[in-house]
Structure formats: C-alpha cells, structure tokens
Design a protein around this motif. Sequence first.
Motif, PDB file in Angstrom:
ATOM      1  N   GLY A 191      -4.073  -2.559   4.068  1.00 22.06           N
ATOM      2  CA  GLY A 191      -4.366  -2.890   2.677  1.00 22.06           C
ATOM      3  C   GLY A 191      -3.277  -3.721   2.033  1.00 22.06           C
ATOM      4  N   ALA A 192      -2.041  -3.602   2.539  1.00 22.54           N
ATOM      5  CA  ALA A 192      -0.950  -4.420   2.002  1.00 22.54           C
ATOM      6  C   ALA A 192      -1.190  -5.898   2.291  1.00 22.54           C
ATOM      7  N   ASP A 205      -5.122   2.148   5.956  1.00 20.70           N
ATOM      8  CA  ASP A 205      -4.531   1.834   4.652  1.00 20.70           C
ATOM      9  C   ASP A 205      -3.330   0.899   4.750  1.00 20.70           C
ATOM     10  N   HIS A 244      -9.469  -1.139  -3.681  1.00 20.13           N
ATOM     11  CA  HIS A 244      -9.130  -0.688  -2.332  1.00 20.13           C
ATOM     12  C   HIS A 244      -9.998  -1.365  -1.266  1.00 20.13           C
ATOM     13  N   TYR A 262      -2.634  -2.237  -3.579  1.00 19.85           N
ATOM     14  CA  TYR A 262      -3.878  -2.261  -2.816  1.00 19.85           C
ATOM     15  C   TYR A 262      -5.018  -1.431  -3.411  1.00 19.85           C
ATOM     16  N   ASP A 263      -4.822  -0.785  -4.524  1.00 16.72           N
ATOM     17  CA  ASP A 263      -5.966  -0.157  -5.193  1.00 16.72           C
ATOM     18  C   ASP A 263      -5.685  -0.006  -6.685  1.00 16.72           C
ATOM     19  N   HIS A 312      -9.290  -4.079   1.827  1.00 18.15           N
ATOM     20  CA  HIS A 312      -9.730  -3.943   3.218  1.00 18.15           C
ATOM     21  C   HIS A 312     -10.525  -5.169   3.668  1.00 18.15           C
ATOM     22  N   SER A 348       1.858   4.139   4.117  1.00 11.90           N
ATOM     23  CA  SER A 348       2.390   3.114   3.218  1.00 11.90           C
ATOM     24  C   SER A 348       2.924   1.930   4.019  1.00 11.90           C
ATOM     25  N   SER A 378       0.877  -1.178   0.000  1.00 13.27           N
ATOM     26  CA  SER A 378       0.000   0.000   0.000  1.00 13.27           C
ATOM     27  C   SER A 378       0.906   1.216   0.000  1.00 13.27           C
TER      28      SER A 378
END
Length: 610
Positions: free
Chosen positions: A340-341, A337, A131, A66-67, A135, A13, A7
């Motif tokens: 998200g990784a 966020d 994204h 992640y997105d 999640h 990040s 992310s």
Amino acid sequence: MRILGISAFYHDSAAAMIEDGRIVAAAQEERFTRKKHDPGFPANAIDYCLAAAECDMAQVDHVVFYDKPFLKFERLLETYLATAPKGFRSFRMAMPLWIKEKLFQKKLLRQQLGKLAGSKHWSGSLLFTEHHLAHAASAFFPSPYASAAVLTMDGVGEWCTTSLGHGRGNTLDILKEIRFPHSLGLLYSAFTYYTGFKVNSGEYKVMGLAPYGRPLFVKKILDNLIDLREDGSFRLDQRYFNYCTGLTMTSPAFHQLFGAEPRKPESPLTQREMDMAASIQAVTEEVVMRLARFARRETGERHLCLAGGVALNCVANGKLLKERVFDDIWIQPAAGDAGGAVGAALAAWHGYLANDRAPNERDAMAGAYLGPAYDQADIEKRLRAAGAIYTVLGDDALIAATVDALVEEKAVGWMQGRMEFGPRALGARSILGDPRSPTMQKTLNLKVKYRESFRPFAPSVRREDVAEWFDIDTDSPYMLLVGDVLDRRRLHQSPDEGMLFGIDRLNVPRSEIPAVTHVDYSARVQTVHRDTNPRYWELLTAFKETTGCPVLVNTSFNVRGEPIVCTPEDAFRCFMGTEIECLVIGNCFLRKEDQPANLKQDYKESFELD
C-alpha cells in the motif's frame, strides 16, 4: 519530484519512495526492527528510503498515507451500532486507542514525520488515499500493461473488502466494490483461526496444508457461510463469525456447524484440519475465478492485475492463469498492506498530479529488489565486528564454492544485493538447497527454519528453463504463481504409497526435484531473470552445468517468527543460531565449522511463533 508513500498502524508497515514516477526504494519496517509484521510508524524504513533517494524530508514534495482513518472510524461506529449491545466488549477495547491515536492520525503522522531529518524545512503536503485504491494503484501502475482489469481482495480497508477497477494509461477507476463485513480475506482468516494458526500470518500455512486434505466441507461452506453469486459477489452469514462483535474470528455457531472447537495453536494437526484447509482453499479459488470472469466481461480487458492479501494465494493465482480467463496476469509482489505504501505514492503521482506513465518493458518493480544493499568493504567491516571468520573469493570462485556446498546437500545462507520488498525471498535474502535431495525439505523445515514439517519450499529456476521442468511458460519472478512439475519429471508411486492420506504422504519422493514438489505435484515457481538478479542467475547456471538441474530450493532467510534478514549482522546471527552450514554475503564465504564456538546461540527461541 519525490513522493513518499507510507503504510502503518495495522500490520506490515512500510515506506516507499518514488522519484519522477520511478520507484527507487521500498522496505518493510519489520526488517529493521526485527519485529515480524511490525505495525508501528515506519521510521526506519523511511530513513532508508530517504537515504536511497539521497535526500531528506526537505526535498520530499508529498507524503501519502495508504488509507483514510476517518472512514475506518466510521466503520467501527456503524458496526457497533448495527450489532449493539453484543459487540460492546470489543468496542470498549478499541475505542481508547482510536480516540488517543487513530482518530487523530493526521496529527500523529505529522508528529512522527517531524522527527525525521530535514523535517523542519519540509513544506510538502500530507495526502491520504483510500486503502483499496492504494492496492489497485500498486497493482496496475507498475504492471507492464497499458490497460487492464484490476482486482483487489483482502480482509478490509476502510469499508471495502473487494474491488474491481479499470486501469487505462494514467487513469484508474474503481467500478465495483464489496463492503465489510462481507470479505473473502476474513473468511479465509476465519479458517486460519479455526485450524489453529495465527490470523494475518498463518494464512499461507492453510494454503500449504490444503493439498494434504480432501475438500469435504465445500458444500457446507457454500450452503451456510457464504452466499456466492455467479458474478463472484457474495455475502457472509454473520451468525457464524465473531470479527464484528467479538475478539475471535469464529462464533459458537461456526464451531457447532463443523462439530468441534477451534484447534489449539501448536497442538498436533489431524486429518480434520487438512480437510478444512482443502475446503476453504477450494472455495476461495472458486470465488476468485468467478470474480475474474466477471472482471473480463465487465471491462473487456485481456490483462488482469491483482493486489490485496488474497492475491498472495499463489495456488489460486496459478489456477486462474491456467484457466486462461485473461491472456496474462500480473500480481504486485508486496500484495498485502506493505505494498500500500507503493500504491499510495503512485496513486498521488498519476491520480492527484495526473502524470503520465512511463512504458514498462517488464514491470516497474525492478524485480522487487528495492531494499538496502551493502558494498563489499562494509560487509567485511560488519562481519569482522561480529567476530565472523570468512574468506573473500573472486566472483567465479564464489559461485563454484557455493555450488560445491549445494551439491554436498548443505544449507546455504545467501545474501546478495538489494533486499526484496514483499513477503517472498527472491534470491537476495534466501536460504538455498539442492532440490534433488529427498531429505532437504524435511531438514530445512525442522533443523533450519524450525517450523512445521508439512510446509513446502519453492523452486527458483532460470526463466529460460522453466518450461523444461514445470507446466507454466511465463514470467513468475515474484513467486506468486503455482505450476505443476511436468509428468516426465515425476516419479511413479507404488500402490501402497498411493493409498496414503494426510501427513503420511509427506516423505514420499514425487519427482526428480522432491524438495520442491508438493504432495499434489505443485510448486510455487520463481523464474530468475539475468537482467534483474545476475548473480543468482549465474549460480543457477553453474549448478545446472554441474548437475544438469537448473533449479534450487529457495526459502526466506529467517527462522520461524523472525522477519527476513536485512543486514550482514542479521544474516550472521541467523547462520550461527541455526544449522545452516555455509553463508555467502557479497564475496564473503563462511563455513560453520570455522566460526568461534562461543558465538553459537539458541536462535530459534528468540522470536514469537508465527
């Protein structure tokens, strides 16, 4: 098979590595660069993940982002076209960055990945996941449930701001979405901005401030800002907001509605800000409750998984648990966020590659202890190089010395084992204190953390003792559930104390553990489990044997504006720049009075305020 999740490029990040479906490492970039919420490409975090997996890029099969940048660019364009010419200024400022970097993010990612060890021989694929799917995957796949409803709530991903998913086995389907500009996360951030705190950083301050206020503005919010339906769906009246077309969160109409301009950052807090915080917290809890009830009806599931930035609102989570809408809930510890990784990697493993899930006894996050660790020899070498004076103690002596320091009401820096993943300190990179002390909360805020005095601290408690002190009897290893201190542990207030309002309530002791009891008798509980953090569990056990209390104050090992410490050097610098009195790293025990005077520094001025 190895999959690297990333992310980046917005805030927080991070990188995560999974190996044959098992999460082996995860860390935020901020911990290495020392820049809080660092949005840059997570080169340091990736290097760590590769080292933890004992490989280089040549042995990585897939990298997953992640997105989807093109969908975000589509939102930027469509938002401008829908509001033109009003949003031209913000559009003009965003466009050069998008054209230069973000629109061509695939190329940028390949360039950055090409700088990593082994990349010349990398033949894997670069994948992108949406994204909110990232999640949702971070919430469901590591959870202990075979099937569950999945709610994700944040500011905005590409278009989605809220989603309802249904996880079963190795499948995860997104059933419903709420789309930008209608966002619970952005609504909360608007009040974060209006009450004078930093967006994407100060939302937890609003949550902490809320118990000092009264929810006087709930009706005004529901009548004007948000059209909330019974199923939890909602629409925001964009006349009151400026995030679509401007450079701030709220509009002049918002300020007129509430009768004042936004509070200037760092200016004195008034009862008004406390009442605003209480009001938006109450509205948020109502939205979350309605969404959860709808999720239960829609999926028929008994368990709920949560992720997205709003899932870090542990007060709302605690109330959701108490309402028993679901039998149990599980929240991704890195719900923002950064998580998200992890979600991107797991979405590829289970979704793209259709691999089965391994059964999880508790959950697959390993207590969130997924970051770097340092062995004893390395710790000693690093401390010597920093000029530190330390004593090496055996395991039992180390625990005993730490308990003695805590009983003497000293603040103790505690760095042990692998660093936590996510925003909460969980007993690996923590500052600890005696919760029985009536002055500990104020001392830690003002003299150690250098932050606002109203900010609450969390209790760590042995899992087997939690029901003896708090009104929850469930696992809460990630400090994401709020419970109340039991009635029998509370202190009775005098009539005069009961009449106090706002910040005047701060210094009134409320329980046997006043340092972790908020003004409404609540506490953000962390249950400590012997199998995931044995040394911290042993410390709590020894503290209980000495004092009768199995609870410690646990706050993150950092000062305001600084990321949580990562290395022994980070911990020693923070120790020398604050009024922390003892530092415990591995089996090294350090006392402030033993340290060279020339190593002391004014650490609190080193970081940008959060």
